[in-house]
Scaffold this motif. Structure first.
Motif, PDB file in Angstrom:
ATOM      1  N   TYR A   1       0.815  -1.210   0.000  1.00 51.07           N
ATOM      2  CA  TYR A   1       0.000   0.000   0.000  1.00 51.07           C
ATOM      3  C   TYR A   1       0.852   1.265   0.000  1.00 51.07           C
ATOM      4  CZ  TYR A   1      -4.485  -2.340   0.600  1.00 51.07           C
ATOM      5  OH  TYR A   1      -5.620  -3.087   0.381  1.00 51.07           O
ATOM      6  N   LEU A   2       1.917   1.281   0.786  1.00 51.28           N
ATOM      7  CA  LEU A   2       2.762   2.475   0.833  1.00 51.28           C
ATOM      8  C   LEU A   2       3.411   2.753  -0.517  1.00 51.28           C
ATOM      9  CD1 LEU A   2       4.486   2.203   4.341  1.00 51.28           C
ATOM     10  CD2 LEU A   2       2.568   3.667   3.661  1.00 51.28           C
ATOM     11  N   GLN A   3       3.832   1.700  -1.206  1.00 47.76           N
ATOM     12  CA  GLN A   3       4.418   1.891  -2.530  1.00 47.76           C
ATOM     13  C   GLN A   3       3.396   2.471  -3.505  1.00 47.76           C
ATOM     14  OE1 GLN A   3       7.432   1.661  -3.925  1.00 47.76           O
ATOM     15  NE2 GLN A   3       8.417   1.196  -1.978  1.00 47.76           N
ATOM     16  N   LYS A   4       2.171   1.972  -3.438  1.00 52.97           N
ATOM     17  CA  LYS A   4       1.115   2.489  -4.306  1.00 52.97           C
ATOM     18  C   LYS A   4       0.831   3.958  -4.002  1.00 52.97           C
ATOM     19  CE  LYS A   4      -2.238   2.281  -7.343  1.00 52.97           C
ATOM     20  NZ  LYS A   4      -2.041   1.927  -8.757  1.00 52.97           N
ATOM     21  N   LEU A   5       0.683   4.282  -2.728  1.00 51.39           N
ATOM     22  CA  LEU A   5       0.414   5.659  -2.334  1.00 51.39           C
ATOM     23  C   LEU A   5       1.550   6.577  -2.768  1.00 51.39           C
ATOM     24  CD1 LEU A   5      -0.988   4.985   1.247  1.00 51.39           C
ATOM     25  CD2 LEU A   5      -2.310   5.739  -0.744  1.00 51.39           C
ATOM     26  N   LYS A   6       2.775   6.103  -2.629  1.00 49.39           N
ATOM     27  CA  LYS A   6       3.950   6.887  -3.039  1.00 49.39           C
ATOM     28  C   LYS A   6       3.911   7.197  -4.528  1.00 49.39           C
ATOM     29  CE  LYS A   6       9.023   6.529  -3.070  1.00 49.39           C
ATOM     30  NZ  LYS A   6      10.155   5.622  -2.758  1.00 49.39           N
ATOM     31  N   ARG A   7       3.500   6.220  -5.334  1.00 50.05           N
ATOM     32  CA  ARG A   7       3.452   6.415  -6.789  1.00 50.05           C
ATOM     33  C   ARG A   7       2.324   7.355  -7.206  1.00 50.05           C
ATOM     34  NH1 ARG A   7       4.595   0.738  -6.643  1.00 50.05           N
ATOM     35  NH2 ARG A   7       2.421   0.218  -7.114  1.00 50.05           N
ATOM     36  N   LEU A   8       1.334   7.536  -6.340  1.00 43.30           N
ATOM     37  CA  LEU A   8       0.220   8.436  -6.643  1.00 43.30           C
ATOM     38  C   LEU A   8       0.503   9.884  -6.234  1.00 43.30           C
ATOM     39  CD1 LEU A   8      -2.741   6.157  -5.494  1.00 43.30           C
ATOM     40  CD2 LEU A   8      -2.297   6.894  -7.843  1.00 43.30           C
ATOM     41  N   LEU A   9       1.603  10.091  -5.514  1.00 38.96           N
ATOM     42  CA  LEU A   9       1.929  11.439  -5.047  1.00 38.96           C
ATOM     43  C   LEU A   9       2.567  12.270  -6.149  1.00 38.96           C
ATOM     44  CD1 LEU A   9       3.471  10.983  -1.470  1.00 38.96           C
ATOM     45  CD2 LEU A   9       1.244  11.968  -2.048  1.00 38.96           C
ATOM     46  N   SER A  10       2.198  13.533  -6.199  1.00 40.09           N
ATOM     47  CA  SER A  10       2.894  14.485  -7.059  1.00 40.09           C
ATOM     48  C   SER A  10       4.208  14.872  -6.372  1.00 40.09           C
ATOM     49  CB  SER A  10       2.028  15.719  -7.276  1.00 40.09           C
ATOM     50  OG  SER A  10       1.751  16.347  -6.038  1.00 40.09           O
ATOM     51  N   PRO A  11       5.149  15.493  -7.100  1.00 45.07           N
ATOM     52  CA  PRO A  11       6.377  15.960  -6.446  1.00 45.07           C
ATOM     53  C   PRO A  11       6.038  16.845  -5.245  1.00 45.07           C
ATOM     54  CG  PRO A  11       6.588  16.127  -8.823  1.00 45.07           C
ATOM     55  CD  PRO A  11       5.153  15.757  -8.557  1.00 45.07           C
ATOM     56  N   ASN A  12       6.713  16.608  -4.136  1.00 40.14           N
ATOM     57  CA  ASN A  12       6.473  17.342  -2.884  1.00 40.14           C
ATOM     58  C   ASN A  12       5.099  17.056  -2.293  1.00 40.14           C
ATOM     59  OD1 ASN A  12       9.018  18.716  -3.100  1.00 40.14           O
ATOM     60  ND2 ASN A  12       8.070  20.074  -4.609  1.00 40.14           N
ATOM     61  N   GLY A  13       4.464  15.944  -2.712  1.00 34.24           N
ATOM     62  CA  GLY A  13       3.171  15.572  -2.155  1.00 34.24           C
ATOM     63  C   GLY A  13       3.295  14.961  -0.770  1.00 34.24           C
ATOM     64  N   GLN A  14       2.147  14.789  -0.107  1.00 33.73           N
ATOM     65  CA  GLN A  14       2.132  14.278   1.265  1.00 33.73           C
ATOM     66  C   GLN A  14       0.988  13.294   1.469  1.00 33.73           C
ATOM     67  OE1 GLN A  14       1.197  17.394   4.116  1.00 33.73           O
ATOM     68  NE2 GLN A  14      -0.508  18.178   2.888  1.00 33.73           N
ATOM     69  N   ILE A  15       1.235  12.345   2.379  1.00 34.13           N
ATOM     70  CA  ILE A  15       0.208  11.403   2.828  1.00 34.13           C
ATOM     71  C   ILE A  15      -0.089  11.725   4.290  1.00 34.13           C
ATOM     72  CG2 ILE A  15      -0.357   8.973   3.251  1.00 34.13           C
ATOM     73  CD1 ILE A  15       1.934   8.353   1.146  1.00 34.13           C
ATOM     74  N   LEU A  16      -1.338  11.983   4.609  1.00 34.92           N
ATOM     75  CA  LEU A  16      -1.757  12.235   5.992  1.00 34.92           C
ATOM     76  C   LEU A  16      -2.566  11.042   6.449  1.00 34.92           C
ATOM     77  CD1 LEU A  16      -2.807  15.977   5.545  1.00 34.92           C
ATOM     78  CD2 LEU A  16      -0.704  15.116   6.613  1.00 34.92           C
ATOM     79  N   ILE A  17      -2.071  10.359   7.478  1.00 33.72           N
ATOM     80  CA  ILE A  17      -2.668   9.086   7.890  1.00 33.72           C
ATOM     81  C   ILE A  17      -2.681   8.985   9.410  1.00 33.72           C
ATOM     82  CG2 ILE A  17      -0.424   7.895   7.697  1.00 33.72           C
ATOM     83  CD1 ILE A  17      -2.009   5.430   6.669  1.00 33.72           C
ATOM     84  N   ASP A  18      -3.741   8.411   9.946  1.00 27.54           N
ATOM     85  CA  ASP A  18      -3.821   8.248  11.396  1.00 27.54           C
ATOM     86  C   ASP A  18      -3.968   6.774  11.770  1.00 27.54           C
ATOM     87  OD1 ASP A  18      -6.439   7.737  10.646  1.00 27.54           O
ATOM     88  OD2 ASP A  18      -7.352   9.058  12.140  1.00 27.54           O
ATOM     89  N   SER A  19      -3.607   6.469  13.004  1.00 27.76           N
ATOM     90  CA  SER A  19      -3.791   5.123  13.548  1.00 27.76           C
ATOM     91  C   SER A  19      -3.658   5.185  15.063  1.00 27.76           C
ATOM     92  CB  SER A  19      -2.788   4.139  12.936  1.00 27.76           C
ATOM     93  OG  SER A  19      -3.193   2.797  13.219  1.00 27.76           O
TER      94      SER A  19
END
Length: 233
Positions: free
Chosen positions: A138-156
């Protein structure tokens, strides 16, 4: 999948005699959640969610959008949001609520030509990973969907507190796997969904997984109940 969670959301949106959703896990007894909680306003949201929405910017992907409350707030701020969920009924409710761009889709199936400045995964966003073994996928997929300088905001949450403690302070946790791997069961209106895996990650484990997949990980804020919000980039 019977889509009971989505059915409850759609029932509430259409005033079709909604009832509480009953959840049960491998380490907790049955618990009732009122569907109205999924329709909360920004002021009613936990501080972790509020902080995530305040940090969201640019073109946004809301993964596992549920009833769409996070996406609606962001759209009202004038941001471009794509809301996705695997639940067809949840997406129907989102459309009825007025969300502009919605899709019945698994994030793993998104075309990678699409790029997002912010990807949000909230209400235990690590849950969809299912197991620790699937986290990198999942992290690899999310990383590939990010634009340059993009961010993932996630909670747990670190759910170690839910396990019994010995006299010396050590915890009784399962020896056959990571303690945050749970099996969830959802019941609604006397129907039961097939059990499914759901993952809670402590922050250190998330940070290690992020680094292993070429992502930086920053702790944004810790909540009052062992929960936290992180930013990956």
């Amino acid at each position: 999948m019977k889509d009971l969670f989505g059915t409850a959301i759609l029932d509430y949106q259409t005033n079709n005699s909604p009832e509480a959703i009953i959840t049960e896990t491998t380490i907790s007894d049955a618990d009732a959640m009122e569907v109205s909680y999924l329709f909360r306003s920004f002021n009613e949201m936990p501080k972790l969610e509020q902080k995530a929405l305040q940090l969201a910017k640019g073109r946004i992907l809301d993964v596992g959008c549920g009833a769409g409350s996070h996406s609606l707030y962001l759209e009202e701020k004038g941001l471009e949001v794509t809301a996705i969920d695997i639940s067809e009924n949840a997406i129907k409710a989102c459309r009825l609520r007025g969300l502009t761009t919605t899709r019945v889709e698994n994030v793993l199936d998104l075309e990678e030509k699409e790029k997002f400045d912010t990807i949000i995964l909230l209400m235990n966003g690590t849950g969809i990973f299912g197991t620790l073994d699937q986290t990198s996928n999942y992290l690899q997929k999310l990383k590939r969907l990010l634009s340059p300088n993009g961010q993932i905001l996630i909670d747990s949450s670190d759910i170690i507190y839910m396990f019994d403690e010995d006299e010396d302070g050590s915890k009784w946790i399962p020896a056959d796997g990571y303690y945050g791997e749970l099996i969830f069961t959802i019941s609604y209106k006397n129907q039961k969904e097939a059990p499914f895996p759901w993952l809670y990650l402590d922050y250190t484990t998330l940070q290690n997984a992020a680094h292993a997949n070429g992502l930086e990980c920053e702790l944004i804020v810790e909540g009052e109940h062992f929960d936290y919000l992180a930013r990956l980039y």
